[in-house]
Design a protein around this motif. Sequence first.
Motif: not given
Length: 369
Positions: A206-231
């Motif tokens: 599951w993943e959550l992402n927040g972004g901002y883009s307006n005129g000359p500025i852009f920014a983002s913050l992201d968190y991703l969690r993957v379970t059972n990563f190594n199988g």
Amino acid sequence: MKKSLIALAVVGAFTSSAFAEGSNVQLYGIIDLGVTHFTGLQPSSGTGTVSSTGLDSGGQSSSRIGLKGSEDLGGGLKAIFQAETGFCAAGTNQNGVGTSGYCSGGGFMQRTSIVGLTGGFGTVVAGRMNTPLWNSELAADPFGGGLTGNIDNISNLTFANVKRANQTVAYVSPDLMGFTGTAVYSFAPTSAPVNLAQGGSTTRAWELNGGYSNGPIFASLDYLRVTNFNGTPNSSTGDAAKHWQVTGGYDFGIAKVTGLYQNLKIDSFSGDRTVWMLGATVPVGAGAVLASYGQVKNTLGADTGNDTAKQYAIGYTYSLSKRTNLYTSYAHISNDTNTNLAVGDSSTGNVGVNGQSSSGFALGIRHKF
């Protein structure tokens, strides 16, 4: 000529009913071919390093072809779809991909394959798609994930294979004065098989992402969690992989400056893997100069003190038209004793040698249709 007419007839047959019902369908793609030269690569056997020179498909952007479209359902609601596949325009790339593969995406129509609804509430799509984490990374990278200097050479996303996800449902909020939010859930993001009869556990994400883009500025913050990563699930921790990423940039007109920071932790390992990058895009004539410097430090498992790699890159793109451009780039990676990263392009997955530097040069042409 006959083959062209047949191809047009097939496309026309596919799209005629859609157009009749108020829909639109677009055939699009990219053909990208360039001569590349890489040094400091891992040989197939023995020791030392090897070099490679050849014609690659996807020096700047992976060659691809796709269909996308929408249907107006009324009341501001639309159905949307996209299906996109990679292909090897050069027949095969230097790393051997192409003899039975597609040079990118991993399979037929496996770059992107989605269907969904969009309206005043936002957008909901399902299928196989880029993770928001990767989209944000590509926006911050002056090389856009392509050319020999792309951030994917050192990225946590490449390391953990979380650039695309299968069995995914995503919601994107409406744009509110430049702000957007994205929520993603993947029932089985990777293609790794799981034997439930032997007590296996399906990988989820599951993943959550927040972004901002307006005129000359852009920014983002992201968190991703993957379970059972190594199988192989760990009963006490679940062996989850946790990704944090922050990106941003400002376009000053004479130059666009961007930055990125990534952090990856895995429950079953001590330490973490951190990546940062600073980049710039400087318009020059009909093209632009691209430059970046990045560093990765990997202490997952143990901090040996010799676990850092550094990459610097420079490139230039020149537009012949809105759809066709020429490009060239050079990149260099210096590896510590316990790192083995290698320079590659958008479709060439090269592997380096511990403690040995790696370089790459590309010169090519890209056409969008």
